[in-house]
Design a protein around this motif. Structure first.
Motif, mmCIF file in Angstrom:
data_model
loop_
_atom_site.group_PDB
_atom_site.id
_atom_site.type_symbol
_atom_site.label_atom_id
_atom_site.label_comp_id
_atom_site.label_asym_id
_atom_site.label_seq_id
_atom_site.Cartn_x
_atom_site.Cartn_y
_atom_site.Cartn_z
ATOM 1 N N TRP A 4 68.234 114.391 34.347
ATOM 2 C CA TRP A 4 68.052 115.830 34.107
ATOM 3 C C TRP A 4 68.969 116.661 35.004
ATOM 4 C CZ3 TRP A 4 66.586 119.107 38.060
ATOM 5 C CH2 TRP A 4 66.056 118.505 39.215
ATOM 6 N N LEU A 5 69.230 116.156 36.223
ATOM 7 C CA LEU A 5 70.083 116.872 37.169
ATOM 8 C C LEU A 5 71.552 116.480 37.000
ATOM 9 C CD1 LEU A 5 70.530 118.713 39.607
ATOM 10 C CD2 LEU A 5 69.926 116.787 41.095
ATOM 11 N N TYR A 6 71.833 115.174 36.936
ATOM 12 C CA TYR A 6 73.224 114.720 36.884
ATOM 13 C C TYR A 6 73.924 115.180 35.607
ATOM 14 C CZ TYR A 6 72.173 111.613 40.851
ATOM 15 O OH TYR A 6 71.821 111.108 42.078
ATOM 16 N N ASP A 7 73.214 115.195 34.492
ATOM 17 C CA ASP A 7 73.828 115.655 33.238
ATOM 18 C C ASP A 7 74.216 117.133 33.334
ATOM 19 O OD1 ASP A 7 73.428 113.131 32.286
ATOM 20 O OD2 ASP A 7 71.842 113.655 30.857
ATOM 21 N N GLU A 8 73.349 117.923 33.972
ATOM 22 C CA GLU A 8 73.658 119.349 34.120
ATOM 23 C C GLU A 8 74.780 119.568 35.133
ATOM 24 O OE1 GLU A 8 73.805 123.044 33.028
ATOM 25 O OE2 GLU A 8 72.314 121.698 32.130
ATOM 26 N N LEU A 9 74.819 118.746 36.179
ATOM 27 C CA LEU A 9 75.929 118.832 37.131
ATOM 28 C C LEU A 9 77.254 118.597 36.415
ATOM 29 C CD1 LEU A 9 74.670 116.869 40.287
ATOM 30 C CD2 LEU A 9 74.918 119.338 40.053
ATOM 31 N N ASP A 10 77.285 117.605 35.545
ATOM 32 C CA ASP A 10 78.509 117.308 34.802
ATOM 33 C C ASP A 10 78.939 118.515 33.974
ATOM 34 O OD1 ASP A 10 80.626 115.687 33.778
ATOM 35 O OD2 ASP A 10 79.454 115.403 31.956
ATOM 36 N N THR A 11 77.969 119.163 33.346
ATOM 37 C CA THR A 11 78.276 120.349 32.536
ATOM 38 C C THR A 11 78.795 121.496 33.395
ATOM 39 O OG1 THR A 11 76.576 119.757 30.915
ATOM 40 C CG2 THR A 11 77.305 122.049 30.942
ATOM 41 N N GLN A 12 78.112 121.765 34.507
ATOM 42 C CA GLN A 12 78.487 122.896 35.359
ATOM 43 C C GLN A 12 79.780 122.633 36.132
ATOM 44 O OE1 GLN A 12 76.949 125.871 35.265
ATOM 45 N NE2 GLN A 12 75.625 125.001 33.687
ATOM 46 N N TRP A 13 79.908 121.447 36.685
ATOM 47 C CA TRP A 13 81.099 121.129 37.476
ATOM 48 C C TRP A 13 82.361 121.030 36.615
ATOM 49 C CZ3 TRP A 13 79.155 116.727 41.285
ATOM 50 C CH2 TRP A 13 78.237 117.292 42.188
ATOM 51 N N ARG A 14 82.184 120.862 35.305
ATOM 52 C CA ARG A 14 83.331 120.744 34.407
ATOM 53 C C ARG A 14 84.197 122.003 34.429
ATOM 54 N NH1 ARG A 14 83.643 117.473 29.969
ATOM 55 N NH2 ARG A 14 82.184 116.137 31.109
#
Length: 577
Positions: free
Chosen positions: A260-270
């Motif tokens: 739930w956190l790592y997937d959103e990090l990938d989206t935001q950090w992109r």
């Protein structure tokens, strides 16, 4: 960490293991923990309830699965203060490729007047969306200065407009003001290091949705304030809900998985990182990117060394194979002649970093000392550093981890940030740190006069009389501070970011700080600090009467602390101590 804390941990872990083995239900165990917390007035009822609901299920599950006892558990969670208990389940070593280590060449001083990169380092923002001016700043909970803490009963206990030195995080107005100041004062920033801890310290009532909201809001704000500036983030320990809970990939049940956190990090950090890092970000929240030809940056997820991450008790062996991946990236960089900067959140020498993980990391830094030029971390909130030494020759300094100051004033601190000048693009570049500056805002004056003024507190080379910022220069600074009380006092002032409420630093405090500066490897005080501690002791000129009095005082304090032991049990069981 004290012996009392260790005893409390053992008692608590033993009690919970007994409950799970005797068939008590999770509901019964939670009820017991809650009543224990409330009746002994460890925290307010709402904090006790929140902590129990957020943390107990995870801790109960893990303790029910492990095949080790309280001694091993607490040595794992607390570290050397709980004894160096041998634990075969948590002894492991990474594998190095069969490539000889290159001949070590003494790091060169960057050329004078050569071009540099100007780098901003932000860490530990701990933005609190519920901060309220005038609220009670002197509460008995982990976080104050909120409406739920009630209005202050006196002017002295009221939260200031721009923040507070007590257990309060950063109001939005202060974050906004700081970023605007940085934009106006440093329009020539080349890139930004952002080393985590975005949410506040309300660890008893955090949710996944709330933490993700703060992540999205802060990423959006950073993108708007610094358009076109590369930003390289690292994950803090407070981004998870509950705090410190980072299950490795083998824990993949929907309720427990960290996706739930790592997937959103990938989206935001992109917004700043290439799509090529998506695989490692989603798997373990770490990545490697090329900043310039010949210059690489590697961001590590230091929560896999976090000894408050209870999931690691199940299996701490190189979670997500992060360190093995790290070696692969460094070996590739060595083959390609690249220089590397490493960023993360928890410093590897800090007591919050698992001993076996830190030991392996230390060996990696030693093997690739010609490739890794500098390291950058946060987490402690203080302005400090850690010197690394050759793991086969602890007298030879080989690397430095810079620990950036926190934006949050939590607690007894002024808000601050760091500027680095990195050897830039030219034929003889070292990619070394030429100098660094710490900038702060005097929180007391901002609240008195109604407006903050940000200013440069110091520059490392000028203030500490350093010719350069090589590892041996930082090692020399530690040596000089050991023998020069005035120099140490200057460092201690900057350590607290010139806070007017910083506590007095006695000899034990001085030994701890100097030991921390000397320790890139956690829980190894015996090997890394004995010489420094001996010299500090000898310089204090303690008489036999002082020694006798202090010995009696310590003995009495231990005896007097025994009744408080049971009050600490739930706190250490849940990893909050």
């Amino acid at each position: 960490m004290t012996k009392v804390s260790c005893t409390a941990c053992r008692a608590g872990a033993g009690l919970l293991q007994h409950y799970t083995k005797t068939g008590k239900s999770e509901k019964e165990i939670k009820k017991t923990i809650y009543h224990f917390c409330v009746n002994l007035k460890i925290q307010s009822p709402r904090v006790c309830e929140g902590i129990t609901e957020l943390f107990a299920s995870e801790v109960i599950y893990v303790l029910g699965k492990v095949n080790i006892g309280p001694d091993e558990i607490c040595s794992f969670v607390i570290g050397d203060a709980c004894g160096d208990v041998y634990n075969p389940y948590h002894e492991w070593e990474v594998a190095f490729p069969p490539v000889p280590k290159p001949t070590v060449v003494e790091p060169k001083v960057p050329e004078v007047n050569a071009p540099t990169f100007k780098v901003l380092h932000l860490s530990d923002t701990h933005y609190d969306p519920y901060y309220m001016e005038g609220a009670n700043a002197d509460c008995a909970e982990p976080l104050c200065c909120r409406l739920t803490n009630g209005h202050a009963l006196s002017k002295e206990s009221a939260a200031g407009k721009w923040g507070d030195y007590r257990k309060c995080d950063t109001p939005k107005i202060t974050v906004d003001n700081m970023l605007q100041h940085i934009q106006d004062t440093h329009p020539d920033i080349d890139y930004i290091l952002w080393t985590g801890d975005l949410p506040p310290h309300d660890i008893w009532n955090q949710t996944r949705d709330e933490n993700l909201k703060i992540l999205k809001e802060t990423v959006k704000q950073m993108s708007q304030m610094f358009p076109g500036v590369p930003i390289f983030p690292a994950l803090g320990n407070h981004e998870a809900a509950p705090v410190n809970s980072f299950p490795p990939p083998f824990v993949n049940t929907p309720d427990s998985s960290i996706s739930w956190l790592y997937d959103e990090l990938d989206t935001q950090w992109r917004k700043w990182l290439p799509s090529s890092v998506s695989n490692t970000v989603r798997r373990g929240a770490f990545y490697s990117v090329l900043v310039r030809p010949g210059f690489r940056l590697i961001s590590l997820n230091m929560n896999y060394c976090n000894n408050k991450n209870w999931w690691l008790l199940l299996n701490s062996t190189d979670p997500a194979t992060e360190l093995q991946w790290f070696i692969y990236e460094l070996q590739s960089a060595e083959f390609n002649g690249e220089k590397v900067h490493v960023i993360g959140h928890i410093p590897p020498g800090h007591s919050d970093c698992l001993k076996v993980w830190s030991r392996n990391y230390y060996a990696i830094i030693s093997r690739y000392e010609s490739t890794i030029i500098s390291q950058f971390f946060g987490h402690t909130h203080y302005d400090e550093f850690e010197v690394f030494y050759d793991h086969k020759d602890l007298s030879r300094p080989i690397n430095v981890a810079y620990i950036g100051p926190s934006v949050s004033p939590y607690y007894h601190l002024n808000p601050g940030y760091r500027i680095y000048y990195v050897d830039g693009d030219h034929d003889k570049t070292t990619r070394g740190i030429v100098d660094h500056e710490t900038w702060i805002m005097n929180l007391r004056e901002a609240n008195i006069y109604g407006y903050p003024l940000w200013f440069q507190l110091y520059s490392a080379r000028q203030s500490f009389g350093m010719d350069a910022l090589r590892p041996r220069d930082w090692d020399d600074l530690v040596e000089r501070m050991t023998n020069d009380p005035q120099l140490f006092e200057l460092f201690y002032k900057y350590y607290y970011k010139a806070s007017p409420v910083k506590p007095t630093c006695d000899m034990e405090c001085k030994k701890k700080i100097l030991c921390d500066l000397h320790s890139g490897r956690s829980h190894d005080r015996k090997n890394l600090c004995q010489s420094i501690e001996s010299r500090v002791d000898s310089s204090s000129n303690t008489t036999w009467r002082d020694w006798f009095y202090n010995t009696i005082s310590v003995s009495v304090s231990v005896i007097m602390s025994i009744p408080r032991l049971t009050m600490q049990v739930p706190k250490y069981v849940l990893g909050l101590g």
